[in-house]
Design a protein around this motif. Structure first.
Motif, PDB file in Angstrom:
ATOM      1  N   ASP A 124       0.819  -1.218   0.000  1.00  0.00           N
ATOM      2  CA  ASP A 124       0.000   0.000   0.000  1.00  0.00           C
ATOM      3  C   ASP A 124       0.849   1.263   0.000  1.00  0.00           C
ATOM      4  N   GLY A 125       2.166   1.099  -0.067  1.00  0.00           N
ATOM      5  CA  GLY A 125       3.051   2.251  -0.083  1.00  0.00           C
ATOM      6  C   GLY A 125       3.336   2.845   1.283  1.00  0.00           C
ATOM      7  N   LYS A 126       3.009   2.118   2.343  1.00  0.00           N
ATOM      8  CA  LYS A 126       3.261   2.605   3.695  1.00  0.00           C
ATOM      9  C   LYS A 126       4.484   1.918   4.280  1.00  0.00           C
ATOM     10  N   GLU A 127       5.284   2.700   5.003  1.00  0.00           N
ATOM     11  CA  GLU A 127       6.459   2.115   5.647  1.00  0.00           C
ATOM     12  C   GLU A 127       6.022   1.330   6.877  1.00  0.00           C
ATOM     13  N   VAL A 128       6.438   0.072   6.938  1.00  0.00           N
ATOM     14  CA  VAL A 128       6.065  -0.792   8.053  1.00  0.00           C
ATOM     15  C   VAL A 128       7.298  -1.484   8.610  1.00  0.00           C
ATOM     16  N   SER A 129       7.280  -1.714   9.908  1.00  0.00           N
ATOM     17  CA  SER A 129       8.367  -2.452  10.537  1.00  0.00           C
ATOM     18  C   SER A 129       8.288  -3.918  10.124  1.00  0.00           C
ATOM     19  N   VAL A 130       9.453  -4.537   9.941  1.00  0.00           N
ATOM     20  CA  VAL A 130       9.501  -5.946   9.553  1.00  0.00           C
ATOM     21  C   VAL A 130      10.437  -6.680  10.514  1.00  0.00           C
ATOM     22  N   PRO A 131      10.014  -7.800  11.052  1.00  0.00           N
ATOM     23  CA  PRO A 131      10.895  -8.555  11.955  1.00  0.00           C
ATOM     24  C   PRO A 131      12.015  -9.218  11.150  1.00  0.00           C
ATOM     25  N   PRO A 132      13.272  -8.980  11.488  1.00  0.00           N
ATOM     26  CA  PRO A 132      14.369  -9.634  10.767  1.00  0.00           C
ATOM     27  C   PRO A 132      14.233 -11.150  10.838  1.00  0.00           C
ATOM     28  N   VAL A 133      14.335 -11.794   9.699  1.00  0.00           N
ATOM     29  CA  VAL A 133      14.085 -13.234   9.658  1.00  0.00           C
ATOM     30  C   VAL A 133      15.104 -14.002  10.490  1.00  0.00           C
ATOM     31  N   LEU A 134      16.345 -13.510  10.587  1.00  0.00           N
ATOM     32  CA  LEU A 134      17.349 -14.230  11.365  1.00  0.00           C
ATOM     33  C   LEU A 134      17.162 -14.076  12.873  1.00  0.00           C
ATOM     34  N   ASP A 135      16.192 -13.238  13.287  1.00  0.00           N
ATOM     35  CA  ASP A 135      15.836 -13.172  14.713  1.00  0.00           C
ATOM     36  C   ASP A 135      14.964 -14.353  15.130  1.00  0.00           C
ATOM     37  N   THR A 136      14.468 -15.095  14.167  1.00  0.00           N
ATOM     38  CA  THR A 136      13.616 -16.254  14.462  1.00  0.00           C
ATOM     39  C   THR A 136      14.366 -17.249  15.349  1.00  0.00           C
ATOM     40  N   THR A 137      13.738 -17.684  16.437  1.00  0.00           N
ATOM     41  CA  THR A 137      14.388 -18.638  17.338  1.00  0.00           C
ATOM     42  C   THR A 137      14.128 -20.068  16.866  1.00  0.00           C
ATOM     43  N   ILE A 138      15.174 -20.863  16.951  1.00  0.00           N
ATOM     44  CA  ILE A 138      15.110 -22.256  16.553  1.00  0.00           C
ATOM     45  C   ILE A 138      15.869 -23.095  17.578  1.00  0.00           C
ATOM     46  N   SER A 139      15.785 -24.392  17.449  1.00  0.00           N
ATOM     47  CA  SER A 139      16.511 -25.305  18.339  1.00  0.00           C
ATOM     48  C   SER A 139      17.276 -26.318  17.509  1.00  0.00           C
ATOM     49  N   LEU A 140      18.506 -26.592  17.931  1.00  0.00           N
ATOM     50  CA  LEU A 140      19.336 -27.605  17.280  1.00  0.00           C
ATOM     51  C   LEU A 140      19.945 -28.499  18.349  1.00  0.00           C
ATOM     52  N   PRO A 141      19.924 -29.821  18.159  1.00  0.00           N
ATOM     53  CA  PRO A 141      20.602 -30.696  19.126  1.00  0.00           C
ATOM     54  C   PRO A 141      22.104 -30.453  19.095  1.00  0.00           C
ATOM     55  N   GLY A 142      22.713 -30.370  20.262  1.00  0.00           N
ATOM     56  CA  GLY A 142      24.149 -30.151  20.329  1.00  0.00           C
ATOM     57  C   GLY A 142      24.914 -31.330  19.743  1.00  0.00           C
ATOM     58  N   ALA A 143      25.843 -31.029  18.824  1.00  0.00           N
ATOM     59  CA  ALA A 143      26.645 -32.075  18.186  1.00  0.00           C
ATOM     60  C   ALA A 143      27.778 -31.416  17.422  1.00  0.00           C
ATOM     61  N   THR A 144      28.777 -32.219  17.108  1.00  0.00           N
ATOM     62  CA  THR A 144      29.869 -31.760  16.245  1.00  0.00           C
ATOM     63  C   THR A 144      29.599 -32.253  14.831  1.00  0.00           C
TER      64      THR A 144
ATOM     65  N   LYS B 175      23.108 -26.042   6.780  1.00  0.00           N
ATOM     66  CA  LYS B 175      21.882 -26.582   6.184  1.00  0.00           C
ATOM     67  C   LYS B 175      20.833 -26.879   7.249  1.00  0.00           C
ATOM     68  N   LEU B 176      21.258 -27.395   8.401  1.00  0.00           N
ATOM     69  CA  LEU B 176      20.318 -27.669   9.485  1.00  0.00           C
ATOM     70  C   LEU B 176      19.714 -26.374  10.023  1.00  0.00           C
ATOM     71  N   ILE B 177      20.521 -25.332  10.122  1.00  0.00           N
ATOM     72  CA  ILE B 177      20.009 -24.034  10.576  1.00  0.00           C
ATOM     73  C   ILE B 177      18.928 -23.538   9.622  1.00  0.00           C
ATOM     74  N   LEU B 178      19.182 -23.633   8.325  1.00  0.00           N
ATOM     75  CA  LEU B 178      18.205 -23.141   7.355  1.00  0.00           C
ATOM     76  C   LEU B 178      16.947 -23.997   7.329  1.00  0.00           C
ATOM     77  N   VAL B 179      17.097 -25.305   7.459  1.00  0.00           N
ATOM     78  CA  VAL B 179      15.922 -26.181   7.505  1.00  0.00           C
ATOM     79  C   VAL B 179      15.054 -25.828   8.714  1.00  0.00           C
TER      80      VAL B 179
ATOM     81  N   LYS C 182      10.960 -17.599   3.779  1.00  0.00           N
ATOM     82  CA  LYS C 182      11.879 -18.662   3.410  1.00  0.00           C
ATOM     83  C   LYS C 182      13.285 -18.117   3.138  1.00  0.00           C
ATOM     84  N   VAL C 183      14.261 -18.920   3.514  1.00  0.00           N
ATOM     85  CA  VAL C 183      15.668 -18.558   3.319  1.00  0.00           C
ATOM     86  C   VAL C 183      16.363 -19.722   2.634  1.00  0.00           C
TER      87      VAL C 183
END
Length: 278
Positions: free
Chosen positions: A159-179, A187-191, A200-201
């Protein structure tokens, strides 16, 4: 570690950076920095002028500065990519509607090695950019490893209005600890990020040899994707890396590019070369 680690780039999908290099003649190939006694001026002209400006600045001083687009939606923020002369009938490719941008910032002999000086310079450039009509508004954010990121925080909506957008990399996720290898971990981070976010990223360019050869230990619950990303990069010892998160308005998807950080050098004749930071 040989510089050959960075000789191969792995590309998935359509990276925004690759297409936006095919610019009309009025765009600059790279931003120009002019130095005076107590200040410097960076001049850019690009679909993403802030990215072009900050790329020149971080190379000039050997800084690690990340960049993240906001999502561009409104007609004010997007234009037809006139560099693509032939497309199927009715098909239009869009790019950010950036253009000329200039910022003058304070510079002293201590600017290169001063964290306070770096923040002052980045803050001035972002403030100057936000005062223009170029697409997106940005903020400087300090990351947990001491580096800074320029993060898109608002853009024009349909609509041509400036709006705040949440940065996508602020999204919280969980990953099992591993080497794991850095490649598998990214790839796991992106999935996980794509499962947790409606935005989508995809993976753009990465130094695949370094990512396959590097082992990293990462894991945690309810951690931002950005923090995981910084953690992975900090454990790669081959060289210092930066990331750029570019939004593709055609596919409505971000592409994450991970690139070796470089620094500019000049010989006595003023010829410019760059070397990889390690």
């Amino acid at each position: 570690m040989s510089s050959r680690v960075f000789s191969v780039l792995f590309v998935v999908g359509c990276t925004v950076g690759a297409r936006s290099q095919e610019n009309p003649q009025h765009y600059l190939e790279r931003a120009i920095i002019a130095h005076n006694q107590s200040y410097a001026t960076v001049e850019a002209n690009s679909p993403r002028p802030l990215l072009q400006a900050i790329t020149a600045v971080r190379e000039e001083y050997g800084w690690i500065v990340e960049y993240e687009d906001p999502p561009y939606e409104g007609s004010v923020d997007l234009v037809k990519d006139s560099s693509i002369s032939r497309t199927p009938e009715g098909l239009v490719f869009l790019i950010p509607a950036g253009g000329a941008f200039q910022s003058t910032y304070p510079e002293t002999p201590d600017t290169r090695g001063s964290p306070d000086g770096e923040l002052e310079v980045l803050g001035k450039i972002v403030s100057d950019y936000n005062a223009t009509k170029n697409p997106g508004k940005f903020v400087v954010r300090a990351l947990q490893d001491g580096s800074y990121a320029l993060i898109g925080q608002s853009s024009e909506n349909s609509d041509g209005k400036e709006v705040s957008v949440p940065p996508v990399l602020d999204t919280t996720i969980s990953l099992p600890g591993a080497t794991r290898s850095a490649a598998v971990t990214i790839k796991l981070i992106l999935v996980s990020l794509n499962k947790a976010s409606s935005t989508k990223v995809g993976l753009g360019m990465v130094p695949i040899n370094a990512f396959v050869q590097s082992q990293v230990t990462v894991g945690g619950s309810n951690v931002s994707a950005r923090e995981f990303l910084v953690d992975v990069i900090d454990q790669i010892k081959a060289a210092k890396l930066i990331w750029e998160l570019n939004f593709d308005p055609d596919g409505r998807v971000f592409y994450l590019n991970l690139l070796p950080a470089t620094q500019a050098h000049y010989n006595s004749s003023g010829k410019r070369t760059t070397t990889i930071l390690r």
